[in-house]
Design a protein around this motif. Structure first.
Motif, PDB file in Angstrom:
ATOM      1  N   UNK B 248       0.591  -1.182   0.039  1.00  0.00           N
ATOM      2  CA  UNK B 248       0.365  -0.131   0.159  1.00  0.00           C
ATOM      3  C   UNK B 248       1.034   0.623  -0.280  1.00  0.00           C
ATOM      4  N   UNK B 249       1.767   1.049   0.900  1.00  0.00           N
ATOM      5  CA  UNK B 249       2.416   2.433   0.946  1.00  0.00           C
ATOM      6  C   UNK B 249       3.728   2.447  -0.371  1.00  0.00           C
ATOM      7  N   UNK B 250       4.236   1.706  -1.371  1.00  0.00           N
ATOM      8  CA  UNK B 250       5.257   1.675  -2.062  1.00  0.00           C
ATOM      9  C   UNK B 250       3.932   2.453  -3.144  1.00  0.00           C
ATOM     10  N   UNK B 251       2.703   1.813  -3.273  1.00  0.00           N
ATOM     11  CA  UNK B 251       1.716   2.029  -4.330  1.00  0.00           C
ATOM     12  C   UNK B 251       1.028   3.471  -4.573  1.00  0.00           C
ATOM     13  N   UNK B 252       1.463   3.164  -3.025  1.00  0.00           N
ATOM     14  CA  UNK B 252       1.177   5.117  -2.972  1.00  0.00           C
ATOM     15  C   UNK B 252       2.229   6.016  -3.350  1.00  0.00           C
ATOM     16  N   UNK B 253       3.476   5.565  -3.011  1.00  0.00           N
ATOM     17  CA  UNK B 253       4.337   6.091  -4.181  1.00  0.00           C
ATOM     18  C   UNK B 253       5.203   7.087  -3.589  1.00  0.00           C
ATOM     19  N   UNK B 254       5.560   5.877  -2.111  1.00  0.00           N
ATOM     20  CA  UNK B 254       6.585   6.784  -1.035  1.00  0.00           C
ATOM     21  C   UNK B 254       7.848   6.145  -1.674  1.00  0.00           C
ATOM     22  N   UNK B 303       7.451   1.623 -11.484  1.00  0.00           N
ATOM     23  CA  UNK B 303       7.639   1.660 -12.143  1.00  0.00           C
ATOM     24  C   UNK B 303       7.633   3.445 -12.422  1.00  0.00           C
ATOM     25  N   UNK B 304       6.098   3.600 -12.810  1.00  0.00           N
ATOM     26  CA  UNK B 304       6.189   4.748 -13.101  1.00  0.00           C
ATOM     27  C   UNK B 304       5.972   6.701 -12.614  1.00  0.00           C
ATOM     28  N   UNK B 305       6.815   5.801 -10.603  1.00  0.00           N
ATOM     29  CA  UNK B 305       7.349   7.176  -9.720  1.00  0.00           C
ATOM     30  C   UNK B 305       8.689   7.130  -9.929  1.00  0.00           C
ATOM     31  N   UNK B 306       9.179   5.752 -11.373  1.00  0.00           N
ATOM     32  CA  UNK B 306      10.827   5.666 -11.415  1.00  0.00           C
ATOM     33  C   UNK B 306      11.106   7.042 -12.314  1.00  0.00           C
ATOM     34  N   UNK B 307      10.110   6.773 -13.445  1.00  0.00           N
ATOM     35  CA  UNK B 307       9.729   7.366 -15.040  1.00  0.00           C
ATOM     36  C   UNK B 307      10.003   9.147 -14.531  1.00  0.00           C
ATOM     37  N   UNK B 308       8.839   9.599 -13.781  1.00  0.00           N
ATOM     38  CA  UNK B 308       8.272  10.804 -13.192  1.00  0.00           C
ATOM     39  C   UNK B 308      10.258  11.607 -12.250  1.00  0.00           C
ATOM     40  N   UNK B 309      10.147  10.912 -11.334  1.00  0.00           N
ATOM     41  CA  UNK B 309      11.746  11.140 -10.932  1.00  0.00           C
ATOM     42  C   UNK B 309      12.775  11.280 -11.783  1.00  0.00           C
ATOM     43  N   UNK B 310      13.359  10.538 -13.668  1.00  0.00           N
ATOM     44  CA  UNK B 310      13.800  10.597 -13.920  1.00  0.00           C
ATOM     45  C   UNK B 310      13.319  12.088 -14.798  1.00  0.00           C
ATOM     46  N   UNK B 311      12.135  12.262 -15.192  1.00  0.00           N
ATOM     47  CA  UNK B 311      11.918  13.502 -15.903  1.00  0.00           C
ATOM     48  C   UNK B 311      12.170  14.829 -15.172  1.00  0.00           C
ATOM     49  N   UNK B 312      12.751  15.056 -13.651  1.00  0.00           N
ATOM     50  CA  UNK B 312      13.019  15.965 -13.010  1.00  0.00           C
ATOM     51  C   UNK B 312      13.740  16.934 -13.305  1.00  0.00           C
TER      52      UNK B 312
END
Lengths: 254, 312
Positions: B248-254, B303-312
């Motif tokens: 749940x924590x991971x899906x939440x994006x923490x 994976x989506x979170x990784x994409x988001x942070x590599x876009x930063x």
């Protein structure tokens, strides 16, 4: 010449890690408004010595005097209480936090455990502008800032908490030329305010041009302590490597 | 708040996913958006959500707590055993909370004093707490029929089930702790860079002990809700639930690395997982597929979170 009293005196400091003698009988003193270059190759004991001053290590033997009074430093907070602040080479900030959070890390302004974010932000803005440090936004994570900006925040933090003694552990090692210059200009400014600065660096040229005095360590022992300009750059390098004071200089001092 | 800021806000993304799922499910089945099903869903989600709040704090600090399921069972067993011994139910409840907090405190002490990595220390506690629960009860489940626990498990207040209030209060309190207090600031600093936090004079060890004690306390709160719902305290309850809380924590994006993320997203993460289970149940899809789907969602979320942070 009547020298002012030293801000810090570390006397006969020894430290051993198990069988390894990292420091034996090392001495160091810093006067207000000077930059002391602390030199020695890796393993010479520089880091251990300043860690002891900063409260990150404790000495096995020896004593530290601050403004002539014996100081007992058992942790980073003790060192800070004596006005000793450290700037580390690897940029001692939390990249995930913004500038105010980093500036006040461990000393947050709070009421009953609740953060006073507004006060911290305002004070940070003031502290940084006093040193002419410009940062786009105080709300951005420091991770997104340049190395120079981050180092400036570290220095701003130290000065804001009334540092009397600033330990700068290779403060320019991670920086480009422009940014190094910015940090050095800032240091000159601090010197004028009477802060004593311990400058650790492997860049002999930088040390030679920038420091007032040098202390060289070798194998955990003092090699020499003297005004920087008593020697040439080459002589300093040879003392760092050999661990023996250059003859001529030794004669002059005697 | 302008649009770019809104777009980079982690809550917005995860909330959109949750709402989208709810909409899709309500189109697929007329039974999904009913009061009955929503009540059911909120009850289902409550236990994992409470655990996820504690887990989020631990993960933001750069740690992990594998022991929450076992600590939950341990606390529940303490409650059940005391009630069987005719101890006042309120007192039993408090004793359960103390027991869970104590187990979490032990975790914190082992991690900071013995310098055992959180994964190992809490893995140890996973065995110890579960084992203790079985030892205390001899493997027997005690019924809990006290009105206090039946009220917690089955009653409603203003039309909403009581467990939901436990969840809301938990997230409210933990949210305030994380974003408004010195403690919360320290948790983020420790998770961001523990060495720096230590050098800057943050009492890292003391704060870590508090973090794990908090996780243990919340496991005990979940135990109270669980006891109410089951009207019993089986010592084998809530096995492997820690993995759901972590999911749940991971899906939440923490961020699993620590230092980043919001506790509230763990609640939404827990909701998404519950909706997957609940939705597929309503649609009559085998529970075997649910596990597959949740597994996929976890990986895609990171994976989506990784994409988001590599876009930063």
């Amino acid at each position: 010449m009547a020298k002012p009293d030293p801000l810090v005196e570390m006397r006969h400091i020894s430290r051993n890690f198990g069988g390894l003698q990292a420091l034996s009988n090392a001495n160091l003193e810093v006067y207000p408004g000077e930059v002391l270059g602390l030199l020695g190759h890796n393993g010479a004991g520089k880091s251990t010595l300043i860690k002891i001053l900063a409260g990150a290590e404790t000495a096995s033997e020896g004593a530290i005097f601050i403004n002539g009074h014996e100081a007992h430093i058992n942790g980073p907070n003790d060192a800070r209480a004596y006005g000793i602040e450290t700037i580390y080479q690897e940029l001692a900030l939390c990249g995930n936090l913004d500038a105010p959070a980093n500036l006040y890390m461990g000393r947050e302004i709070s009421n009953w455990g609740f953060l006073n974010k507004k006060a911290m932000k305002e004070e940070t803005a003031k502290a940084l502008s006093r040193l002419n440090i410009r940062i786009k936004s105080l709300d951005t994570e420091v991770e997104t800032m340049s190395g120079g900006q981050r180092q400036a925040i570290s220095i701003g933090r130290a000065v804001h908490f009334n540092a009397k003694i600033l330990i700068m552990d290779e403060p320019t090692a991670a920086l480009g030329m422009e940014e190094s210059k910015m940090v050095m200009d800032l240091t000159v400014e601090l010197k004028k305010q009477g802060i004593g600065i311990i400058w650790i660096s492997h860049d002999i040229h930088e040390v030679y041009n920038f420091t007032d005095r040098i202390t060289i360590l070798h194998g955990g022992e003092n090699v020499v302590t003297a005004p920087t300009k008593d020697f040439t750059e080459d002589e300093i390098v040879s003392m760092i490597i050999s661990g023996r004071p250059v003859e001529r200089a030794a004669n002059e001092e005697a | 708040m302008n649009l770019t800021k809104l777009k980079s806000n982690p809550i917005v993304w995860i909330l959109m996913v949750a709402v989208l799922m709810a909409v899709v499910l309500s189109f697929l089945s007329p039974f999904f958006m009913t009061v009955g099903n929503m009540t059911n869903l909120s009850k289902q989600v409550s236990i994992v959500a409470i655990l996820a709040a504690g887990q989020a704090v631990v993960i933001i600090s750069g740690g992990i707590d594998l022991s929450v399921g076992s600590v939950l069972a341990f606390s529940a067993v303490i409650i059940g055993t005391l009630i069987k011994m005719d101890v006042d139910p309120t007192l039993a409840l408090v004793a359960g909370l103390v027991a869970g907090t104590f187990a979490g405190w032990i975790n914190g002490m082992v991690i900071t004093r013995a310098k055992i990595p959180p994964f190992i220390a809490t893995l140890g506690m996973l065995g110890i707490a579960r084992g203790m629960a079985l030892v205390i009860t001899g493997g027997v489940s005690h019924p809990v029929l006290s009105p206090l626990f039946l009220f917690i498990g089955n009653s409603k207040f203003l039309g909403l089930p009581i467990p939901l209030y436990f969840v809301l209060v938990t997230f409210l309190v933990v949210g305030i702790m994380m974003h408004k207090t010195v403690f919360g600031r320290h948790v983020y600093a420790i998770g961001g860079n523990e060495r720096v936090a230590r050098l800057q004079g943050i009492p890292v060890d003391r704060q870590k002990v508090k973090i794990y004690a908090l996780s243990g306390f919340l496991a005990a709160v979940a135990a109270v809700v669980m006891t109410g719902r089951l009207a019993a305290t089986p010592p084998s309850v809530a096995q492997a639930i820690e993995l759901q809380a972590i999911a749940a924590v991971i899906i939440g994006g923490v961020s699993f690395v620590g230092g980043r993320g919001l506790v509230i997203t763990a609640l939404i993460g827990a909701l998404i997982m519950a909706m997957i289970t609940n939705g597929l149940n309503i649609l009559g899809i085998s529970s075997f597929y649910q596990q597959v789907l949740i597994g996929v969602v976890i990986i895609v979320a990171v994976w989506l979170d990784n994409l988001k942070s590599s876009n930063r």
